[in-house]
Design an enzyme around this catalytic site. Structure first.
Site, PDB file in Angstrom:
ATOM      1  N   HIS A 145       0.192  64.726  -1.341  1.00 49.17           N
ATOM      2  CA  HIS A 145      -1.018  65.093  -2.090  1.00 49.17           C
ATOM      3  C   HIS A 145      -1.275  64.113  -3.230  1.00 49.17           C
ATOM      4  CE1 HIS A 145      -4.017  67.742  -3.995  1.00 49.17           C
ATOM      5  NE2 HIS A 145      -3.461  67.337  -5.134  1.00 49.17           N
ATOM      6  N   GLU A 146      -0.243  63.795  -3.990  1.00 51.09           N
ATOM      7  CA  GLU A 146      -0.419  62.872  -5.116  1.00 51.09           C
ATOM      8  C   GLU A 146      -0.777  61.469  -4.636  1.00 51.09           C
ATOM      9  OE1 GLU A 146      -0.847  64.131  -7.860  1.00 51.09           O
ATOM     10  OE2 GLU A 146       0.009  66.093  -7.397  1.00 51.09           O
TER      11      GLU A 146
ATOM     12  N   HIS B 243      -4.402  61.071  -4.024  1.00 52.09           N
ATOM     13  CA  HIS B 243      -5.193  60.637  -5.183  1.00 52.09           C
ATOM     14  C   HIS B 243      -5.151  59.117  -5.334  1.00 52.09           C
ATOM     15  CE1 HIS B 243      -6.211  64.573  -6.565  1.00 52.09           C
ATOM     16  NE2 HIS B 243      -4.950  64.939  -6.786  1.00 52.09           N
TER      17      HIS B 243
END
Length: 229
Positions: free
Chosen positions: A100-101, A104
């Site tokens: 998920h990170e 980004h």
């Protein structure tokens, strides 16, 4: 009288219970799946680095950070920071959070519009978060509609920031699922578990946005009442 009191209690129940419920969901999902080893045996750090490399992103570093659920991507230093348990551990939850990170970071590399918009909102959103309450409180205590309106305007920037955060986070989670599958971090039977972690995390942002919008609407209605008195 009873109807108004009932509506008041329901409103504050929503403000208190919705964020609490979302936090409980994410903590429960993370705790459960942090105890489930990923079949790949890869640590969160390895997952993050593999996804970055497979996407041709070589200027983003991955490093551990203290705390629990403190994982984030810092676009200023181009760093994916993973909480130590996720950085060193090899759980399904850790893989999901790491992906998920990195989602980004991929957004940043691709100049994702909503991410850019959110970054642009940071200064005014911080201003609204830090000072809107004082203006709103002063407006209510002094019954000055103009002060209340000024606080509402500032607060609206903070609320807009939270609303723009939603597509940013959902998009990052969508990218995370695509990446962990395409690079072979998880197997088919782990997809459902990974989705549960990502969906639970997304609930916290939805809850925050709901509460922020409700508060803003309440103060807007209060302004119209005060203005017409």
């Amino acid at each position: 009288m009873f109807g108004s009191m009932g509506a008041f209690l329901i409103y504050f129940a929503i403000l208190l219970l919705v964020p609490l419920w979302a936090q409980m969901r994410v903590k429960s999902a993370f705790k459960k799946y942090s105890q489930v080893p990923a079949s790949s045996g890869m640590s969160g750090a390895e997952v993050a680095k593999k996804i970055l490399n497979d996407n041709g992103i070589y200027d983003v570093t991955v490093e551990p950070v203290k705390g629990k659920l403190t994982d984030h991507y810092d676009p200023r230093s181009k760093t994916v920071r993973l909480s130590e348990s996720n950085y060193y551990g090899n759980s399904v939850a850790g893989a999901a959070v790491a992906a998920h990170e990195v989602g980004h970071a991929i957004q940043d590399a691709e100049d994702y519009a909503f991410l850019r918009f959110r970054h642009a909102l940071v200064p005014v959103a911080n201003l609204g978060q830090n000072f809107s309450f004082f203006l709103i409180l002063a407006g209510m205590l002094l019954t000055q509609a103009n002060l209340l309106l000024a606080g509402i305007v500032l607060m609206s920037f903070a609320v807009l920031f939270q609303l723009v955060t939603l597509p940013v986070e959902f998009n990052a989670s969508s990218r995370a699922m695509d990446q962990v599958i395409s690079v072979g971090v998880i197997r088919n039977d782990e997809e459902k578990q990974t989705k549960k972690v990502l969906n639970a995390a997304a609930l916290t942002y939805v809850a925050g946005a709901v509460v922020a919008v409700l508060e803003l609407v309440r103060f807007i209605l209060m302004y119209f009442v005060m203005r017409d008195e």
